[in-house]
Design a protein around this motif. Structure first.
Motif, short mmCIF file in Angstrom:
data_model
loop_
_atom_site.label_atom_id
_atom_site.label_comp_id
_atom_site.label_asym_id
_atom_site.label_seq_id
_atom_site.Cartn_x
_atom_site.Cartn_y
_atom_site.Cartn_z
N VAL A 6 0.84 -1.21 0.00
CA VAL A 6 0.00 0.00 0.00
C VAL A 6 0.87 1.26 0.00
O VAL A 6 0.71 2.16 -0.83
CB VAL A 6 -0.95 0.00 1.21
CG1 VAL A 6 -1.73 1.32 1.27
CG2 VAL A 6 -1.91 -1.18 1.13
N GLY A 7 1.82 1.31 0.95
CA GLY A 7 2.70 2.48 1.03
C GLY A 7 3.56 2.63 -0.21
O GLY A 7 3.81 3.74 -0.69
N GLY A 8 4.02 1.50 -0.75
CA GLY A 8 4.86 1.53 -1.94
C GLY A 8 4.10 2.04 -3.15
O GLY A 8 4.66 2.80 -3.97
N LEU A 9 2.84 1.65 -3.30
CA LEU A 9 2.05 2.13 -4.44
C LEU A 9 1.80 3.64 -4.34
O LEU A 9 1.83 4.35 -5.34
CB LEU A 9 0.73 1.37 -4.51
CG LEU A 9 0.83 -0.10 -4.94
CD1 LEU A 9 -0.52 -0.79 -4.88
CD2 LEU A 9 1.42 -0.23 -6.35
N VAL A 10 1.56 4.11 -3.10
CA VAL A 10 1.41 5.56 -2.91
C VAL A 10 2.71 6.28 -3.27
O VAL A 10 2.71 7.30 -3.98
CB VAL A 10 0.99 5.87 -1.46
CG1 VAL A 10 1.01 7.38 -1.21
CG2 VAL A 10 -0.40 5.31 -1.16
N ALA A 11 3.83 5.74 -2.77
CA ALA A 11 5.13 6.34 -3.08
C ALA A 11 5.43 6.28 -4.57
O ALA A 11 6.07 7.18 -5.12
CB ALA A 11 6.23 5.62 -2.29
N LEU A 12 4.94 5.23 -5.22
CA LEU A 12 5.15 5.09 -6.66
C LEU A 12 4.42 6.18 -7.42
O LEU A 12 4.97 6.77 -8.37
CB LEU A 12 4.68 3.71 -7.10
CG LEU A 12 5.14 3.19 -8.46
CD1 LEU A 12 6.65 3.14 -8.54
CD2 LEU A 12 4.55 1.81 -8.72
N VAL A 13 3.19 6.46 -7.03
CA VAL A 13 2.43 7.54 -7.68
C VAL A 13 3.12 8.89 -7.48
O VAL A 13 3.27 9.68 -8.43
CB VAL A 13 0.99 7.59 -7.13
CG1 VAL A 13 0.25 8.82 -7.66
CG2 VAL A 13 0.23 6.32 -7.50
N VAL A 14 3.58 9.13 -6.25
CA VAL A 14 4.29 10.38 -5.96
C VAL A 14 5.59 10.45 -6.77
O VAL A 14 5.94 11.50 -7.36
CB VAL A 14 4.60 10.49 -4.46
CG1 VAL A 14 5.49 11.70 -4.17
CG2 VAL A 14 3.31 10.59 -3.66
N GLY A 15 6.34 9.32 -6.82
CA GLY A 15 7.59 9.29 -7.57
C GLY A 15 7.39 9.52 -9.05
O GLY A 15 8.17 10.24 -9.70
N ILE A 16 6.33 8.94 -9.61
CA ILE A 16 6.03 9.14 -11.03
C ILE A 16 5.72 10.61 -11.30
O ILE A 16 6.19 11.20 -12.29
CB ILE A 16 4.87 8.23 -11.46
CG1 ILE A 16 5.34 6.76 -11.51
CG2 ILE A 16 4.31 8.65 -12.82
CD1 ILE A 16 4.23 5.77 -11.73
N ALA A 17 4.94 11.22 -10.40
CA ALA A 17 4.61 12.65 -10.57
C ALA A 17 5.88 13.50 -10.52
O ALA A 17 6.05 14.42 -11.33
CB ALA A 17 3.63 13.08 -9.48
N LEU A 18 6.77 13.21 -9.56
CA LEU A 18 8.03 13.97 -9.46
C LEU A 18 8.87 13.81 -10.72
O LEU A 18 9.44 14.78 -11.22
CB LEU A 18 8.82 13.50 -8.23
CG LEU A 18 8.31 13.96 -6.87
CD1 LEU A 18 9.11 13.28 -5.76
CD2 LEU A 18 8.42 15.48 -6.74
N CYS A 19 8.99 12.57 -11.19
CA CYS A 19 9.83 12.30 -12.35
C CYS A 19 9.31 12.98 -13.61
O CYS A 19 10.10 13.44 -14.44
CB CYS A 19 9.95 10.80 -12.58
SG CYS A 19 10.93 9.93 -11.34
#
Length: 354
Positions: free
Chosen positions: A34-47
């Motif tokens: 769950v936390g990783g998927l949230v971090a993944l969305v945030v990371g994709i937005a940053l990238c």
């Protein structure tokens, strides 16, 4: 007959005892997913927002859901940044899950697609495509990469098994290094002779630059099916990780599971190599970290490895672009800086255990 019956009963009881020792931390696995998927969305937005010219998140949102082909920023997002970050996430998940499956099936803590010849085999197949079949559509590049990865790992296992004493972790890695060197040298020879060095340079670099959405659309179906298959096999891989005798005692058809598992590994590694080239150590690092966090049950190791592998690649690529905005550092280089010392540590640990 009675003796055989008692022997079989003894094997079954040991198998059940070994299965009962499998521990897992479901709460940790759920938190990572769950936390990783949230971090993944945030990371994709940053990238997507970060680059030589920063783009506002609102512009990214409009480019995805209200695409305007006349807007240059929308074109940059669709043509360059979004394919790059989505490709990085998919490739990280592929290589991490492939490494986890290989380590579980072979009980080899040093198993990784880059160390066991899969990446080099896929690269050699791509070199042949660029030399002789340049007009082939990308879907055939995928197929050739799968076949090349299979040839690479097949040669590694063959070379390891013919030596006295059979398959051993360090022997498998040494055979992998030899076959990787051979296939890489052949790829370089083909590149020089047929003047395709520029076409093949992406494979040597291990970079996410140049990934296109059309490529991701083609590989996504293969990758999605392989990841679902990996999760479906996860319980069987847990039993295999306890040893073949234990797995058989629990009623597992080990030959079928290994064949299905290796097919999934070939699809995952071949797909990753076909779009990003040779990125090593993800399948070595991530499964070890995941086991430390969630235990030894592959029903949690496989999905958590996929999430953590995706996070590693997209944030490593972001770091590479932050270090050098003009000449981008290949993501494979940053991951290798972490992976090489970790590999040496594991190799020394294995040598002490022998």
């Amino acid at each position: 007959m009675s003796t055989n019956h008692h022997q079989e009963a003894g094997v079954d009881s040991r198998a059940v005892a070994a299965r009962d020792q499998v521990y897992a931390r479901p709460w940790a696995g759920m938190a990572i997913v769950v936390g990783g998927l949230v971090a993944l969305v945030v990371g994709i937005a940053l990238c997507v927002t970060f680059g030589e010219k920063d783009i506002r998140f609102l512009t990214v949102w409009k480019a995805i859901f209200q695409f305007n082909p006349d807007d240059s920023q929308h074109q940059i997002i669709h043509a360059l940044r979004l394919p790059r970050v989505l490709g990085g996430a998919i490739i990280g998940a592929c290589l991490a899950v492939a490494g986890a499956m290989m380590q579980g099936m072979t009980r080899n803590p040093l198993a990784d697609s880059g160390l066991l010849g899969l990446n080099a085999g896929g690269g050699f197949a791509l070199a042949l495509i660029y030399a002789f079949f340049q007009e082939l559509p990308f879907k055939y590049h995928l197929l050739f990469a799968f076949l090349g990865a299979g040839v690479g790992v097949g040669l590694v296992f063959f070379l390891s098994s013919i030596a006295r004493g059979g398959l051993k972790p360090l022997r498998l890695v040494l055979a992998g290094a030899a076959i990787t060197a051979l296939l890489t040298a052949l790829s370089e020879g083909v590149a020089l002779y047929y003047h395709i060095g520029k076409d093949l340079s992406f494979w040597y670099a291990g970079t996410l630059a140049g990934i296109r959405l059309s490529q991701l659309e083609i590989m996504f179906r293969w990758v999605a099916a392989a990841l679902v298959g990996a999760i479906f096999l996860s319980r069987s891989i847990t039993m295999l990780s306890l040893g073949e005798d234990v797995a058989r005692g629990l009623g597992l058809r080990t030959g079928r599971v290994k064949a299905a598992g290796m097919l999934i590994v070939l699809v995952l590694a071949g797909a990753a190599v076909s779009v990003a080239g040779s990125i090593g150590f993800i399948g070595l690092l991530i499964p070890h970290l995941t086991r430390k966090l969630v235990g030894v049950d592959y029903r949690w190791i496989i999905p958590c490895s996929g999430v953590l592998g995706a996070l590693l690649v997209i944030f490593a690529d972001l770091a590479a672009r932050m270090f050098s905005s003009q000449s981008v550092i290949p993501v494979a280089s940053l991951i290798a800086i972490i992976g090489v010392p970790f590999f040496l540590y594991l190799a020394a640990k294995e040598e002490r255990a022998l």
